[in-house]
Motif scaffolding. Sequence first.
Motif, PDB file in Angstrom:
ATOM      1  N   GLN A   1      86.719  79.238  -8.458  1.00 24.21           N
ATOM      2  CA  GLN A   1      86.802  80.500  -9.299  1.00 24.21           C
ATOM      3  C   GLN A   1      87.772  81.441  -8.811  1.00 24.21           C
ATOM      4  OE1 GLN A   1      85.126  81.127 -12.094  1.00 24.21           O
ATOM      5  NE2 GLN A   1      84.571  79.142 -12.239  1.00 24.21           N
ATOM      6  N   PRO A   2      88.290  82.353  -9.425  1.00 22.30           N
ATOM      7  CA  PRO A   2      89.256  83.421  -9.013  1.00 22.30           C
ATOM      8  C   PRO A   2      88.674  84.105  -7.961  1.00 22.30           C
ATOM      9  CG  PRO A   2      89.565  83.151 -11.455  1.00 22.30           C
ATOM     10  CD  PRO A   2      88.465  82.346 -10.943  1.00 22.30           C
ATOM     11  N   VAL A   3      89.367  84.636  -6.983  1.00 24.70           N
ATOM     12  CA  VAL A   3      88.875  85.558  -5.864  1.00 24.70           C
ATOM     13  C   VAL A   3      89.198  86.962  -6.174  1.00 24.70           C
ATOM     14  CG1 VAL A   3      88.799  86.088  -3.513  1.00 24.70           C
ATOM     15  CG2 VAL A   3      88.594  83.650  -4.480  1.00 24.70           C
ATOM     16  N   ALA A   4      88.209  87.753  -6.291  1.00 23.39           N
ATOM     17  CA  ALA A   4      88.427  89.407  -6.184  1.00 23.39           C
ATOM     18  C   ALA A   4      88.393  89.806  -4.978  1.00 23.39           C
ATOM     19  CB  ALA A   4      87.290  89.989  -6.987  1.00 23.39           C
ATOM     20  N   LEU A   5      89.355  90.732  -4.406  1.00 26.58           N
ATOM     21  CA  LEU A   5      89.423  91.218  -3.348  1.00 26.58           C
ATOM     22  C   LEU A   5      88.215  92.163  -2.954  1.00 26.58           C
ATOM     23  CD1 LEU A   5      93.113  92.460  -3.183  1.00 26.58           C
ATOM     24  CD2 LEU A   5      92.264  90.519  -2.156  1.00 26.58           C
ATOM     25  N   LEU A   6      87.756  92.337  -1.800  1.00 32.09           N
ATOM     26  CA  LEU A   6      86.879  93.071  -1.405  1.00 32.09           C
ATOM     27  C   LEU A   6      87.075  94.715  -1.535  1.00 32.09           C
ATOM     28  CD1 LEU A   6      85.571  91.319   2.097  1.00 32.09           C
ATOM     29  CD2 LEU A   6      84.761  91.088  -0.146  1.00 32.09           C
ATOM     30  N   SER A   7      86.059  95.205  -1.904  1.00 40.44           N
ATOM     31  CA  SER A   7      86.273  96.713  -2.211  1.00 40.44           C
ATOM     32  C   SER A   7      86.051  97.477  -0.590  1.00 40.44           C
ATOM     33  CB  SER A   7      85.319  97.258  -3.108  1.00 40.44           C
ATOM     34  OG  SER A   7      83.901  97.306  -2.409  1.00 40.44           O
ATOM     35  N   ASP A   8      86.349  98.719  -0.510  1.00 39.57           N
ATOM     36  CA  ASP A   8      86.325  99.159   0.852  1.00 39.57           C
ATOM     37  C   ASP A   8      84.719  98.989   1.354  1.00 39.57           C
ATOM     38  OD1 ASP A   8      88.954  99.946   0.717  1.00 39.57           O
ATOM     39  OD2 ASP A   8      88.660 102.080   0.088  1.00 39.57           O
TER      40      ASP A   8
END
Length: 539
Positions: free
Chosen positions: A79-86
Amino acid sequence: MNRITFSSEPFTSWMQVRGQLKQLGPARVLRILLEMVHHHMRANQGVFVGDAVHNFINHAIVVRVLLRQIIDGNLDLAQPVALLSDAEKRVFLSVLKQLNDKANTESSASPSVADMVEKAWRLTLRHRGRSRSPKFEIARAWILLRRKWKEKRESILSMYDAKIQIPLSVAFDSLEHGLVLNFALYHGSGLVSDVGRAFEQVSFAAQLDSLLDWYVPPADAVVGDWSDIESFPGVGLSSVFSENPIVRIGKALIAPDPSLLLADLEDRMVRRALRNFVEEGAKREEIARTMLGYVFESYVQDLVAACCAFSTDEEYIEEFEVGAGRDSPEAFAKGPVLTIFEAKTTRFMRPFDAHGGLSDFLSWLRKIAGERPGSRGALEQGARFLSLWKSSSTEIVSRLGAWDPSSPFYYVIVSPEDPPFVTHWSEFRAQLWRPSLEPGARELDARTIFMSIRDLEIILCTLQWLKDEGRPGSIHSLLGEWLQQWNSPGLRISHDRVKSGIGDFLLGKSPAVASVMPALLKSAFDEFMDQTHGLAFTR
């Protein structure tokens, strides 16, 4: 040698750590972690040690937690990877810092010499099997298991029955098949989400399944269950992925710690070849050590000869018989200071977590110093050679000249392993090592240097670099310069640096040496690349 200063937070509980990672998404975090490691490696010549927050120690455990969660949850790695939020980054950094707290259990009390030596030994075991120079790791494995194996094959196989001959006679003929998987994962940030699709055009596509069965175990068998994972740091001296750096989950291939992929290849290949034919234990260790011993000795000789070719004032003297079927040490560099080279292939004892004590270090050091219970003690092999020389052995005198007690010399023992940096500490030698030696061996110990094969390769690189720069250089002068740091008391150079082996010393003194690759190794690496390219892209 730089030390990692851990940034930590109080460890809460495994339940909370697991819950935090699950909330972030195990597959997502794993892919982000692998990218972080790959980025670090690209910036540090293929090496991953890490920093105060994310380092090779807590990485080894956090990826086990993530893989266990991925397996248990049957999660999709494609699955595509979403970056981590702060906010998510803060949670993730907290997990890493908690694991640092869990791992960093060292006492702050003033340690004794024995405590300091054991601490250095355990640190060495933790670092063991991590790539220091990927190109050199590949070149060395290719020389040992392809070139040298072909030279020594018949004499080695004749020592064993058919059961042992089978794996040893075929495994290294397909060396590039195993290496191409490692190489692909190394350049693919540690993850191939669909192995069938990724390798559908390679020449060995039809054999891919059997190749994976041989080289890549299921992740479930390597990662262990929760009780295994949560025993950390009680079993934290080595990563479970050092023996199996690539694992499978469904269609995906994963290198949980990519810096392990190209390290210690020759030892892993030999062990894998024997795994299905010899039970794990002393017998397998003996066969692996003997097989590697023949090719390792020959490689040490090649390195010493190449060093002498770049040296200002040294001549290479090869191994010779000293009478009654006995051989001399493996190689000599004859110059104003004679350097004698002995090659020993005994590896660190496995499992590392069961051999992390001071007595285990001393046992290993005695073995690479030539101890054979019942026949000779540590350093007695070298002491016997010197005794023959002193008694005017014709074979020795004709090559090395008459014994002169006033002439300096070094007795160098070369091992596949990196000796702990305290091995040359005068306090260790005087208090814990030398008293156990026999008188002749005790005298020789004052001239004895322990180094790894990597150290010897760096000496060769340094001598080539010095010659290219138009500057004088020799094996004995480099050894003498390095030993001067050990004349000062203590182990520290500064608050965050400790003294080191000769390889790290030379690289620290002349960083340009890291870019040198001598012809002996470069030709092997180029040959590997040609073979691998043909294997992967010719169908």
